[in-house]
Design a protein around this motif. Structure first.
Motif, PDB file in Angstrom:
ATOM      1  N   GLY A  77       0.813  -1.211   0.000  1.00 27.23           N
ATOM      2  CA  GLY A  77       0.000   0.000   0.000  1.00 27.23           C
ATOM      3  C   GLY A  77       0.848   1.263   0.000  1.00 27.23           C
ATOM      4  O   GLY A  77       0.500   2.257  -0.645  1.00 27.23           O
ATOM      5  N   THR A  78       1.951   1.224   0.719  1.00 26.00           N
ATOM      6  CA  THR A  78       2.815   2.411   0.785  1.00 26.00           C
ATOM      7  C   THR A  78       3.365   2.757  -0.588  1.00 26.00           C
ATOM      8  O   THR A  78       3.322   3.921  -1.018  1.00 26.00           O
ATOM      9  CB  THR A  78       3.971   2.150   1.777  1.00 26.00           C
ATOM     10  N   HIS A 106      -3.170   8.458   5.619  1.00 22.15           N
ATOM     11  CA  HIS A 106      -2.051   7.641   6.087  1.00 22.15           C
ATOM     12  C   HIS A 106      -0.752   8.389   5.787  1.00 22.15           C
ATOM     13  O   HIS A 106      -0.677   9.167   4.837  1.00 22.15           O
ATOM     14  CB  HIS A 106      -2.088   6.311   5.329  1.00 22.15           C
ATOM     15  N   ASP A 183      -6.783   6.002  -1.337  1.00 21.67           N
ATOM     16  CA  ASP A 183      -6.079   4.974  -0.571  1.00 21.67           C
ATOM     17  C   ASP A 183      -7.174   4.103   0.033  1.00 21.67           C
ATOM     18  O   ASP A 183      -7.816   4.469   1.009  1.00 21.67           O
ATOM     19  CB  ASP A 183      -5.222   5.639   0.509  1.00 21.67           C
ATOM     20  N   GLN A 186      -7.746   0.079   3.653  1.00 20.57           N
ATOM     21  CA  GLN A 186      -8.617  -0.482   4.701  1.00 20.57           C
ATOM     22  C   GLN A 186      -9.982  -0.922   4.161  1.00 20.57           C
ATOM     23  O   GLN A 186     -10.663  -1.715   4.798  1.00 20.57           O
ATOM     24  CB  GLN A 186      -8.827   0.539   5.820  1.00 20.57           C
ATOM     25  N   SER A 206      -3.666  -3.257  -0.486  1.00 20.05           N
ATOM     26  CA  SER A 206      -2.555  -3.993   0.114  1.00 20.05           C
ATOM     27  C   SER A 206      -3.005  -5.390   0.524  1.00 20.05           C
ATOM     28  O   SER A 206      -4.093  -5.569   1.072  1.00 20.05           O
ATOM     29  CB  SER A 206      -2.027  -3.230   1.322  1.00 20.05           C
ATOM     30  N   HIS A 208      -1.610  -7.588   2.818  1.00 19.23           N
ATOM     31  CA  HIS A 208      -1.546  -8.075   4.212  1.00 19.23           C
ATOM     32  C   HIS A 208      -2.650  -7.523   5.098  1.00 19.23           C
ATOM     33  O   HIS A 208      -2.774  -7.915   6.248  1.00 19.23           O
ATOM     34  CB  HIS A 208      -0.150  -7.823   4.821  1.00 19.23           C
ATOM     35  N   LYS A 209      -3.493  -6.640   4.562  1.00 25.04           N
ATOM     36  CA  LYS A 209      -4.652  -6.178   5.318  1.00 25.04           C
ATOM     37  C   LYS A 209      -5.878  -7.049   5.021  1.00 25.04           C
ATOM     38  O   LYS A 209      -6.926  -6.877   5.628  1.00 25.04           O
ATOM     39  CB  LYS A 209      -4.970  -4.710   4.975  1.00 25.04           C
TER      40      LYS A 209
HETATM   41  C1  LIG Z   1      -1.582  -0.257   6.039  1.00 23.60           C
HETATM   42  C2  LIG Z   1      -1.945   0.960   5.279  1.00 23.60           C
HETATM   43  C3  LIG Z   1      -1.102   1.477   4.281  1.00 23.60           C
HETATM   44  C4  LIG Z   1       0.255   0.881   3.987  1.00 23.60           C
HETATM   45  O1  LIG Z   1       0.181  -0.346   3.340  1.00 23.60           O
HETATM   46  P1  LIG Z   1       1.449  -1.335   3.373  1.00 23.60           P
HETATM   47  O2  LIG Z   1       1.073  -2.450   2.464  1.00 23.60           O
HETATM   48  O3  LIG Z   1       1.612  -1.764   4.788  1.00 23.60           O
HETATM   49  O4  LIG Z   1       2.621  -0.554   2.893  1.00 23.60           O
HETATM   50  C5  LIG Z   1      -1.514   2.591   3.583  1.00 23.60           C
HETATM   51  N1  LIG Z   1      -2.705   3.164   3.837  1.00 23.60           N
HETATM   52  C6  LIG Z   1      -3.551   2.698   4.772  1.00 23.60           C
HETATM   53  C7  LIG Z   1      -4.865   3.367   4.966  1.00 23.60           C
HETATM   54  C8  LIG Z   1      -3.196   1.583   5.533  1.00 23.60           C
HETATM   55  O5  LIG Z   1      -4.039   1.148   6.467  1.00 23.60           O
END
Ligand SMILES: *Cc1c(COP(=O)(O)O)cnc(C)c1O
Length: 404
Positions: A77-78, A106, A183, A186, A206, A208-209
């Motif tokens: 996500g980053t 974020h 973004d 979540q 992302s 892993h969420k």
């Molecule tokens: C976790 C998260 C990110 C980052 O994602 P990663 O895959 O951990 O780099 C970005 N934005 C939000 C809203 C997040 O919850």
């Protein structure tokens, strides 16, 4: 953190990360051990890896109503946020350099915007939010300038769970011909979302969420929209993101996305029931407690509460000793003594923001987990408040008023 002597382990930090589903881990193993080829190779090993990656891309696309060729797989996500914002600003510099975002994004978004400002590449408007962490579409409309090239508004906030008016802002950006990034890290997999219906040009997700592996994510780039690559090298991802494809990661992400799509409504119903029992139970059992974020426009798994007169960090340590994993604000800021930028933007006084705890539920949580937290947390708050002179004063004042 601390030594745990608890009999039970309750993980309530799914907004920080989720466990990998066993079937996801199993599907990945094959592409590490047996079918380990480089997806760019022309031989059979490569073709198998390529096919698996493209299948995963389709699964990831499907969960947001996109076409597979609009999905760029990357490290998470980053990176997706970085590429969306920096890449859009660099590729569209001829049209202007004004960016609109919000104060509650974020850090992957905020620090990217701040970096662009420092480099002189963008001018950024950071919109405020109301007490429920809601951004108003009218405020977005008012902030638009002739040189605005990009609006970046998160789908749902990772700390307090508030779901933003993405459809309205998407429509607005479409009318004005401005790129719209969200973004959705979540929201992706937790809420139904469709990039076409919502007018989204760029979307970050992302793995892993959503019960997939760490280190893989995706940026949706609508066909025809210009975004400059950040990572240069080989020709992977249609020249948009260089580097040998993370085939096991993609396979895991794809399967996690497919499972999320199949199970979305069932998961949502279960999580909302657990969440509301947790929130209502704590608000009822512990006085001077408030819910942070919007009461209804809220992620199904998010409970963020402020317990006045106590420090969030102290609550977390005590919970950890009882085997309960929660968080104060975002994982990235915990450890520092700065109150959360999100809670401050919502107008919480710093001392109340300091007493906030985020509990984010997941598919593995049960009614018994919620019962356990409702049993162990109230005495923790009582014990910590017993050490607070301010709490003693407020209670004494109330007793005096009752008596007199
Ligand atoms: C976790 C998260 C990110 C980052 O994602 P990663 O895959 O951990 O780099 C970005 N934005 C939000 C809203 C997040 O919850």
């Amino acid at each position: 953190m601390t030594q745990t002597t608890a009999s039970r382990r309750v993980y309530l930090d799914h907004a920080a990360t989720t466990p990998v589903r066993p079937e996801v881990a199993e599907a990945m193993l094959r592409f590490m051990v047996t079918d380990f080829g480089n997806a760019s190779s022309v031989h059979g090993f490569g073709r198998v890896a390529k096919e698996a990656t493209e299948n995963a891309r389709a699964q990831v696309a499907s969960l947001m109503g996109a076409r597979p060729e609009e999905i760029v797989l990357m490290s998470g996500g980053t990176e997706a946020d970085n590429m969306a914002i920096r890449g859009a600003v660099l590729a569209n510099a001829g049209r202007g350099r004004h960016v609109i975002t919000t104060k509650i994004e974020h850090h992957a978004v905020l620090h990217t915007c701040e970096g662009l400002e420092k480099e002189g590449l963008a001018e950024v408007t950071y919109l405020p939010v109301d007490a429920q962490a809601l951004v108003s579409a009218e405020a977005v409309a008012e902030a638009i300038r002739p040189d605005t090239v990009l609006v970046s508004l998160m789908f749902a906030n990772n700390e307090v769970g508030t779901i933003q008016p993405v459809a309205e802002v998407g429509r607005l950006c479409r009318e004005k011909g401005i790129l719209f990034h969200t973004d959705a890290v979540q929201a992706y997999g937790a809420l139904p979302l469709d990039v076409d219906a919502l007018g989204i040009d760029l979307l970050s997700a992302s793995s892993h969420k959503i019960y997939g592996p760490k280190g893989i994510g995706a940026l949706f780039i609508r066909k025809g929209r210009k975004v400059r690559p950040l990572i240069t090298g080989g020709f992977q991802e249609r020249n948009r993101r260089a580097g040998t494809s993370n085939v096991p990661g993609a396979v895991g992400f794809g399967l996690a996305a497919e499972l999320a799509m199949k199970e979305m409504e069932g998961r949502r119903r279960r999580l909302v029931a657990l969440r509301d029992r947790l929130i209502n139970g704590l608000v009822k059992k512990v006085e001077f407690t408030r819910l942070n974020g919007h009461p209804t426009l809220r992620l199904p798994n998010n409970a963020n509460l402020s317990f006045e007169f106590v420090e969030g960090e102290s609550i977390l340590l005590s919970l950890d000793m009882k085997g309960v994993a929660a968080s104060s604000g975002s994982a990235c800021t915990s450890g520092s003594l700065e109150p959360s930028h999100v809670l401050l933007a919502m107008g919480l006084p710093p001392e109340v923001a300091h007493g906030s705890v985020r509990m984010t539920l997941g598919t593995g949580n049960t009614d018994e987990d919620v019962d356990y937290v409702l049993e162990v947390l109230p005495p923790i708050i009582d014990r910590l408040r017993a050490m607070s002179p301010l709490h003693a004063k407020v209670v004494a004042g109330r007793e005096a008023r009752k008596g007199g």
